[in-house]
Design an enzyme around this catalytic site. Sequence first.
Site, PDB file in Angstrom:
ATOM      1  N   HIS A   1      95.774  23.418  45.610  1.00 57.65           N
ATOM      2  CA  HIS A   1      95.679  24.836  45.231  1.00 57.65           C
ATOM      3  C   HIS A   1      96.706  25.176  44.146  1.00 57.65           C
ATOM      4  O   HIS A   1      96.375  25.791  43.127  1.00 57.65           O
ATOM      5  CB  HIS A   1      95.882  25.734  46.459  1.00 57.65           C
ATOM      6  CG  HIS A   1      96.005  27.189  46.140  1.00 57.65           C
ATOM      7  ND1 HIS A   1      94.948  27.933  45.650  1.00 57.65           N
ATOM      8  CD2 HIS A   1      97.057  28.046  46.225  1.00 57.65           C
ATOM      9  CE1 HIS A   1      95.345  29.189  45.451  1.00 57.65           C
ATOM     10  NE2 HIS A   1      96.607  29.289  45.788  1.00 57.65           N
TER      11      HIS A   1
ATOM     12  N   ARG B   1      98.672  28.323  33.649  1.00 58.89           N
ATOM     13  CA  ARG B   1      99.829  27.887  32.871  1.00 58.89           C
ATOM     14  C   ARG B   1      99.441  26.688  32.022  1.00 58.89           C
ATOM     15  O   ARG B   1      98.742  26.830  31.023  1.00 58.89           O
ATOM     16  CB  ARG B   1     101.022  27.610  33.805  1.00 58.89           C
ATOM     17  CG  ARG B   1     101.657  28.915  34.308  1.00 58.89           C
ATOM     18  CD  ARG B   1     102.832  28.675  35.246  1.00 58.89           C
ATOM     19  NE  ARG B   1     102.453  27.993  36.476  1.00 58.89           N
ATOM     20  CZ  ARG B   1     102.164  28.615  37.613  1.00 58.89           C
ATOM     21  NH1 ARG B   1     102.234  29.918  37.703  1.00 58.89           N
ATOM     22  NH2 ARG B   1     101.814  27.934  38.683  1.00 58.89           N
TER      23      ARG B   1
ATOM     24  N   GLU C   1      93.227  30.443  54.699  1.00 61.92           N
ATOM     25  CA  GLU C   1      94.549  30.008  55.170  1.00 61.92           C
ATOM     26  C   GLU C   1      94.562  29.838  56.684  1.00 61.92           C
ATOM     27  O   GLU C   1      93.716  30.372  57.387  1.00 61.92           O
ATOM     28  CB  GLU C   1      95.623  31.043  54.778  1.00 61.92           C
ATOM     29  CG  GLU C   1      95.671  31.345  53.286  1.00 61.92           C
ATOM     30  CD  GLU C   1      96.957  32.024  52.839  1.00 61.92           C
ATOM     31  OE1 GLU C   1      97.891  32.138  53.652  1.00 61.92           O
ATOM     32  OE2 GLU C   1      97.014  32.430  51.665  1.00 61.92           O
TER      33      GLU C   1
ATOM     34  N   ASP D   1      93.756  35.743  53.334  1.00 58.46           N
ATOM     35  CA  ASP D   1      94.748  36.442  52.506  1.00 58.46           C
ATOM     36  C   ASP D   1      94.021  37.037  51.294  1.00 58.46           C
ATOM     37  O   ASP D   1      94.010  36.464  50.212  1.00 58.46           O
ATOM     38  CB  ASP D   1      95.814  35.424  52.080  1.00 58.46           C
ATOM     39  CG  ASP D   1      96.855  36.017  51.162  1.00 58.46           C
ATOM     40  OD1 ASP D   1      97.038  37.250  51.173  1.00 58.46           O
ATOM     41  OD2 ASP D   1      97.484  35.243  50.411  1.00 58.46           O
TER      42      ASP D   1
ATOM     43  N   TYR E   1     102.476  40.462  38.800  1.00 59.77           N
ATOM     44  CA  TYR E   1     103.235  39.501  39.613  1.00 59.77           C
ATOM     45  C   TYR E   1     104.495  38.925  38.964  1.00 59.77           C
ATOM     46  O   TYR E   1     105.316  38.318  39.666  1.00 59.77           O
ATOM     47  CB  TYR E   1     102.331  38.382  40.140  1.00 59.77           C
ATOM     48  CG  TYR E   1     102.266  37.151  39.286  1.00 59.77           C
ATOM     49  CD1 TYR E   1     101.539  37.144  38.108  1.00 59.77           C
ATOM     50  CD2 TYR E   1     102.942  35.998  39.663  1.00 59.77           C
ATOM     51  CE1 TYR E   1     101.486  36.014  37.332  1.00 59.77           C
ATOM     52  CE2 TYR E   1     102.893  34.852  38.873  1.00 59.77           C
ATOM     53  CZ  TYR E   1     102.162  34.869  37.712  1.00 59.77           C
ATOM     54  OH  TYR E   1     102.112  33.754  36.945  1.00 59.77           O
TER      55      TYR E   1
ATOM     56  N   LYS F   1      97.832  41.946  46.900  1.00 61.64           N
ATOM     57  CA  LYS F   1      97.680  41.318  48.216  1.00 61.64           C
ATOM     58  C   LYS F   1      97.795  42.324  49.365  1.00 61.64           C
ATOM     59  O   LYS F   1      97.157  42.144  50.403  1.00 61.64           O
ATOM     60  CB  LYS F   1      98.804  40.279  48.432  1.00 61.64           C
ATOM     61  CG  LYS F   1      98.839  39.139  47.421  1.00 61.64           C
ATOM     62  CD  LYS F   1      98.002  37.971  47.907  1.00 61.64           C
ATOM     63  CE  LYS F   1      98.266  36.719  47.079  1.00 61.64           C
ATOM     64  NZ  LYS F   1      97.431  35.599  47.536  1.00 61.64           N
TER      65      LYS F   1
ATOM     66  N   THR G   1      96.687  29.113  50.542  1.00 58.78           N
ATOM     67  CA  THR G   1      95.299  28.668  50.367  1.00 58.78           C
ATOM     68  C   THR G   1      95.171  27.165  50.603  1.00 58.78           C
ATOM     69  O   THR G   1      95.952  26.383  50.076  1.00 58.78           O
ATOM     70  CB  THR G   1      94.824  28.999  48.945  1.00 58.78           C
ATOM     71  OG1 THR G   1      95.095  30.374  48.714  1.00 58.78           O
ATOM     72  CG2 THR G   1      93.347  28.729  48.778  1.00 58.78           C
TER      73      THR G   1
END
Lengths: 424, 424
Positions: free
Chosen positions: B141, B150, B209, B241, B252, B261, B357
């Site tokens: 994950h 990224r 999860e 989640d 974030y 969340k 996750t």
Amino acid sequence: MIKANDPKLESWIEVPKNSDFPIQNLPFGIFKGENQKPCAASIIGKKVIDLNALAQLGYFDDLAFNKNTLDKPVLNPFIRQKRKVWRMVRERLSYLLNKENATLRDNPENQGKIFHDLKDVRMKLPVRIGDYTDFYASKEHATNVGTMFRDPKNALLPNWLHLPVGYHGRASSIIVSGTPIHRPKGQTRPDADKPPVFGPSKLLDFELEMGYILGQGKRLGKSISTEEADEYIFGLSLFNDWSARDIQKWEYVPLGPFLGKNFASSLSPWIVSLDALEPFRTQQPKAEVEVLPYLRNKGKNALDIKLEVQIKPEGGKAKTVCRSNFKHMYWTMQQQLAHHTVNGCNINAGDLLASGTISGKNPSSYGSMLELSWKGTIPIKMNDGSERKFLQDGDTVIMKGYAQKSGHVRIGLGEVRTKILPAT
Amino acid sequence: MIKANDPKLESWIEVPKNSDFPIQNLPFGIFKGENQKPCAASIIGKKVIDLNALAQLGYFDDLAFNKNTLDKPVLNPFIRQKRKVWRMVRERLSYLLNKENATLRDNPENQGKIFHDLKDVRMKLPVRIGDYTDFYASKEHATNVGTMFRDPKNALLPNWLHLPVGYHGRASSIIVSGTPIHRPKGQTRPDADKPPVFGPSKLLDFELEMGYILGQGKRLGKSISTEEADEYIFGLSLFNDWSARDIQKWEYVPLGPFLGKNFASSLSPWIVSLDALEPFRTQQPKAEVEVLPYLRNKGKNALDIKLEVQIKPEGGKAKTVCRSNFKHMYWTMQQQLAHHTVNGCNINAGDLLASGTISGKNPSSYGSMLELSWKGTIPIKMNDGSERKFLQDGDTVIMKGYAQKSGHVRIGLGEVRTKILPAT
């Protein structure tokens, strides 16, 4: 004007000059007297007021609220009764303590059951904190951190001016003023070319913050507007958001601070009502970009509260290392609460929100050692000649706050005081 | 071997083939029957077992624990009594339900007071969650997310292999299976060249999860080693989640997920004990770098639990979109708990930790729409011919989990099922 705020009011109880707790304050807390269970309290001068005893003796009989809530070890059941009730009780205290009022003034027997010397009691954490949220609402602090760790030219991240950045913190490790902490141990990576190491944090820091405690819940799926927010804020306390910078630096990407923060956070024991601070409302700093409608904030929503941080080395004299002011915050409490609930996130009475480090423009107003020592490059002199870049074992960190302006009586927050013990 | 796990055990209560709840499971929960207050329960087959009624009728009389703890609307007081007590009660249930045992089998009157059809009762959130921590412990994950957002060549951040990355989540908005959620609204910035906008999230997602509930507290300043961790883990539940990817993306940095969340997280109602899952312990994936001593983890600490996620469109048929396994997790629960407390962070009975996750290597095992649709580039076909990149209003997300292997009876987690309603 709120009647209990009248600067002309005086009490028949002695209030030392420049006390944090004149008759115009009357904050709430939880105290434990000798041979009695913890229960709800207020304070005037140096006298703690047992609110449960007042209720038992009938002084609240004609007030419509649940008096059993004063007989609990946390304020949650009391504050859940909403603002009308907090106000009612504060107004009643103001009435009973007024020097013109003989009801309690001329009843020494009852006084003996109600008042305790502050030095003889233990103050407890005033609320059971369900959830704790920390913001990052000082532009100067965010800019300082961004300059040190990222890029001085783009110190503020793109979202910062558009929303009050916040994150969830650990509720279980919030402790009341006077509880010492141990220096935390943890994983750090001082040298990027070598594997991480384990040991006591070498860069232990404070963060000067205001905490505010919610007094009224809101259901899942509902939101609170900036206009409504005051109804949900029970009051304010001083908050030290302890930070282990070396642990934090290594762990915090991409999901935020964790072990660098959750070893402890310290709260002052008295919760000062928004009502008592009403005379000190002021304009927040001007917004630099237009915010979305749900974050618009009419009127005066910042609070002019003078703040200072002292470091007292073991056996030494306290040195003031920071003087700041809560009014510097770019984002107000009302905006933070509106943002927090705009997605339907529910809140409960006793939740704690904290402002984030309160730094001003002047370097002496920076609210953390990280900024004051500029990442450890500028040592700070203590009164005993020793120097600090970060905190040392044996240091006691003391944060104080009060509001004061001409024509009004000083309203203080008291202090949050915490000694650092060596790592276990 | 734990006696209650014996695969040869059979009950005098009918257990459908492939039930999640054979006599070898006996998880704990909180149920509300008609005309009665919520209290502690277990389940076998399709029959909910009223543990408070069992206590009232004397079936636990010779067991040394506080039976009043079964008469509460949350399990916290019961589980605070530590593992010895959870074990004792599970063993007693196993004994009473065994087909060889006549005590309760031949007492139809008492049976009527103790057993309820699952379809006739309401399951409640089993614990009051003091603090909730979410980890990020699946390498697949973390690699997928790092690759998408990224740099595919450096998808994992430098800290990831050295410590189980975690962050604090919102406890107040954790809801039990069956409670619908509203699509959250919030601030997003779909176009970096334009100001942010406000509205319902367009990229609503689940995260598959495992949650685990702590059964025993540890004081501030103390730590729990990986070896001790099992003593502190009361049991496991399925956890969704919920994540609003567009809100999360914009908010974030640098302090982690917040409004993306905290609008809701969903927990399955039955907490399956570590004891019941004992036969399914397995080796965790091999560590790719040597970890610091406090994170070393001897023995089999992963759990082989098969997991799946279904999406059921409004009025349509459920489609399985993910099949994964809890054993894929790089970091184990024991390592997470050791890391969480290594700095002295205190924990309490009823705290919830979640795995992050759970994605496997195979694309069909990815535990979120973000990964399954690869950032919305690969639509997923539903049974009704419609497509999903993210979740739509009216969709119900169903997560299921069970452990099964030759020579053992299937132990199920039940399900967590949540319908998405439009934004308010």
